[in-house]
Design an enzyme around this catalytic site. Structure first.
Site, PDB file in Angstrom:
ATOM      1  N   GLU A  97       0.798  -1.223   0.000  1.00 19.26           N
ATOM      2  CA  GLU A  97       0.000   0.000   0.000  1.00 19.26           C
ATOM      3  C   GLU A  97       0.835   1.279   0.000  1.00 19.26           C
ATOM      4  O   GLU A  97       0.416   2.286  -0.575  1.00 19.26           O
ATOM      5  CB  GLU A  97      -0.936   0.012   1.223  1.00 19.26           C
ATOM      6  CG  GLU A  97      -1.991  -1.077   1.236  1.00 19.26           C
ATOM      7  CD  GLU A  97      -3.019  -0.920   0.116  1.00 19.26           C
ATOM      8  OE1 GLU A  97      -3.241   0.225  -0.325  1.00 19.26           O
ATOM      9  OE2 GLU A  97      -3.586  -1.936  -0.313  1.00 19.26           O
ATOM     10  N   SER A 367     -43.893 -28.106  43.404  1.00 20.08           N
ATOM     11  CA  SER A 367     -43.128 -28.812  44.432  1.00 20.08           C
ATOM     12  C   SER A 367     -41.633 -28.552  44.357  1.00 20.08           C
ATOM     13  O   SER A 367     -40.896 -28.911  45.281  1.00 20.08           O
ATOM     14  CB  SER A 367     -43.396 -30.317  44.338  1.00 20.08           C
ATOM     15  OG  SER A 367     -44.743 -30.598  44.666  1.00 20.08           O
TER      16      SER A 367
END
Length: 645
Positions: A97, A367
């Site tokens: 780049e 329960s």
């Protein structure tokens, strides 16, 4: 004289012409300057400002090992410093780049003229003259338009940027903010997305592949066009060799074994099995740091394999049995001993319903609430062998019935819990005090309101699965209470820590003796009671079933020495199931899931004495009956005859 007049006139004409030219030039320059820079944005002058510029809202969900589970918005990750990366990572980007990055002032005129000449000869744009600084300006400040005016603005802003930032700051910003395809922004996010590793561990071939992407990140996306990406990566390696960044041997080795992306294990949309977890993490994060932070990386306690297993187990069991028994939904929560939420499933299909049944659903536990009634009894002086009559009960007009419809007479607390006898639980709750039962429930971790009514002894209150499961963990932790937690830390993509979980010391919810006695009783539920279908082969476990009125909710919550898990089964519209009890589908789901959870783990005993054998219990009960009979005989012997009354 005529000559002088002519000379003066000529000078005046020349001065006027020159002035006109200067004026026209200035006017044209002004117009040109306005054309080029009239809409030039104000550029940030600090690295901190640029870190947050143009960041779309993004949230990343991480598992307990630091792997990405899901992302909503762009894929960001923590920022990495230049000094933490292998040298070949920044070199790969510089080589392809901007090889003269450290030599120019933001604009490389040599590169610009070279690109213009190459493009002129080709008759089209084949080479760009943008430096890394110019690319940073284009990505973070300007638009990506390819027009002359934008290029001029890039140059001006790039030079301004170089005046305020160091080369290191600029290169770090570039590497951490550049788009690298597949929704990944920055080198760290791309490394994890493509190679499932941090950027600090990238190989030369992998670095070259990533450096190949800025030119055309969508077209060169290696998950879509691997051949083109690898060809471009070879060009990167050639450029690195030419620049002297690598030697021939390293170049040839990377060419011989080009990098390839691994399978994407994340769920980019945050849906599927991670949807409920994502929503929960966001809600928790908002409570910890607020909801106005747009860029978050949330690290959680989630174990993805166990979470998938939870989802798969629910789907397998309900897929086979659910329709026949009118059971449409289920949820699972799995807790580690320290309170970490290792896994949960909030329902069968997040795409169909985002409602999280593991966290948000408030349902009656039936329960499954009884262990807290019996824990209150043990704290009040009862023990597992204490005997209570199973007989018709009337408590302020409330007459609870047993599931079996009959009565067993005198039974121990252990027997009553094992068989889930309602009349005994109701009497015990009444005897120790409903206020005390409620206090125990809250002390163990149930945050939902628990009304001080006799029916609370049978679970006639609404709780959620997470808090109920967390409360059961107290029994397995020798009475120690640990707050469940899901988030270990929250950072932004720069790595700034916004929140970090601090392990709080365990709170004493009850004594170790009470917790261990309850574990003994709850083991018996699994061995010979209502929870037999939840038994794990070769591994001790304890737990309790629960069924709400008219079979609207069914639960099984239990634990081993390693984990505590809770299961709920029911329907979102609260319609009754077809005789589904906690010992049915929930126990089946719990057993299958916990079998998978414990694969590869050694069997360990619970921190509780082993339950007494059946014969020992019978002997103790027989001794109690014998003592009771002797007492009655003595009373009758001293009593007057009927004729004397």
């Amino acid at each position: 004289m005529e000559r002088e007049r002519r000379t003066r006139r000529t000078r005046r004409i020349l001065v006027a012409a020159l002035g006109s030219l200067v004026l026209i030039g200035a006017l044209l320059a002004g117009l040109g300057w306005h054309w080029a820079f009239h809409d030039l944005p104000t550029a940030p002058t600090t690295a901190a400002e640029l870190w947050s510029t143009r960041r779309e809202p993004s949230v990343t969900l991480m598992d307990r090992e630091g792997h990405v589970l899901a992302v909503r918005g762009p894929l960001y990750a923590r920022a990495v410093g230049l000094d933490t990366l292998p040298a070949h990572v920044p070199q790969a980007f510089l080589a392809i780049e901007d090889q003269r990055f450290y030599a120019h002032d933001g604009v490389d005129l040599r590169g610009v003229f070279r690109a213009l000449w190459v493009n002129f000869r080709a008759g089209r744009s084949v080479q760009g003259g943008s430096t890394i600084t110019m690319q940073l300006v284009k990505n973070l400040i300007l638009t990506p338009d390819r027009e002359l005016r934008r290029k001029i603005q890039e140059m001006r802003l790039a030079r301004q940027l170089e005046e305020h930032l160091t080369k290191t700051e600029i290169l770090e910003l570039y590497l951490n903010r550049i788009y690298l395809g597949a929704r990944a922004f920055g080198i760290e996010a791309a490394a994890r997305r493509y190679f499932d590793k941090p950027a600090t561990e990238l190989t030369l071939a992998e670095a070259a592949l990533l450096a190949a992407l800025p030119k055309a990140p969508s077209r060169l996306d290696p998950t879509v066009n691997l051949a083109a990406a690898q060809a471009r990566a070879a060009t990167v390696l050639d450029a690195m060799l030419a620049a002297g960044f690598i030697d021939q041997a390293a170049h040839d080795a990377a060419i011989a074994e080009p990098a390839a992306p691994v399978a994407d294990t994340s769920d980019p949309g945050g849906t599927a099995i991670w949807g409920h977890a994502f929503d929960f993490a966001l809600a928790e994060a908002a409570g910890l740091i607020g909801d106005d932070v747009p860029d978050l990386v949330i690290h959680t306690t989630l174990d993805p394999a166990l979470a998938r297993a939870a989802h798969d187990t629910i789907e397998a069991v309900l897929g086979d049995e659910g329709e026949a028994q009118n059971a449409g939904e289920a949820a699972i929560v799995l807790l580690a001993p320290d309170g970490a939420i290792r896994a949960f499933s909030g329902g069968r299909d997040y795409a169909t319903s985002q409602f999280n049944r593991a966290i948000q659903a408030q349902r009656q536990p039936g329960s499954a609430f009884k262990p807290f009634v019996f824990a209150a009894a043990l704290e009040a002086g009862y023990d597992p062998s204490s005997a209570v009559w199973d007989e018709p009960v009337d408590l302020e007009g409330w007459t609870p019935q047993n599931f079996s419809g009959g009565f067993r007479g005198l039974v121990t607390l252990q027997e009553a819990l094992k068989r889930s006898i309602n009349t005994v639980a109701a009497q015990v709750g009444d005897q120790v005090g409903i206020d005390r039962v409620v206090e125990v429930g809250h002390r163990f971790g149930i945050a939902s309101p628990l009304p001080e009514l006799p029916a609370i002894a049978l679970g006639a209150a609404e709780v959620n699965l997470l808090e109920l499961t967390s409360a059961y963990a107290v029994f397995g932790n020798d009475g120690a209470r640990r707050e469940p937690y899901f988030i270990t830390s929250i950072t932004n993509s720069r790595g700034d820590v916004l929140h970090e979980h601090e392990a709080a010391p365990a709170q004493r919810a009850t004594t170790a003796e009470v917790a261990q006695s309850m574990s003994t009783m709850l083991q018996d539920v699994v061995l010979t009671g209502t929870g037999r279908r939840a038994a794990l082969a070769g591994r001790p476990s304890a737990g309790k079933t629960g069924t709400s009125q008219s079979f609207r909710d069914a639960w099984y919550v239990g634990y081993t020495a390693d984990f505590t898990a809770g299961v709920w089964v029911g329907n979102d519209d609260d319609t009754p199931m077809d005789n589904v009890t906690g010992g049915g589908l929930p126990a089946m789901i719990w057993q299958r899931y916990m079998t998978r959870v414990h694969q590869g783990l050694p069997s360990r005993p619970l921190s509780a004495p082993a339950p007494r054998t059946r014969s020992e219990r019978e002997e103790r009960l027989a001794a109690f009956y014998s003592d009771l009979s002797a007492s009655f005989s003595a009373i009758l012997a001293d009593a007057p005859s009927p004729t004397e009354r």
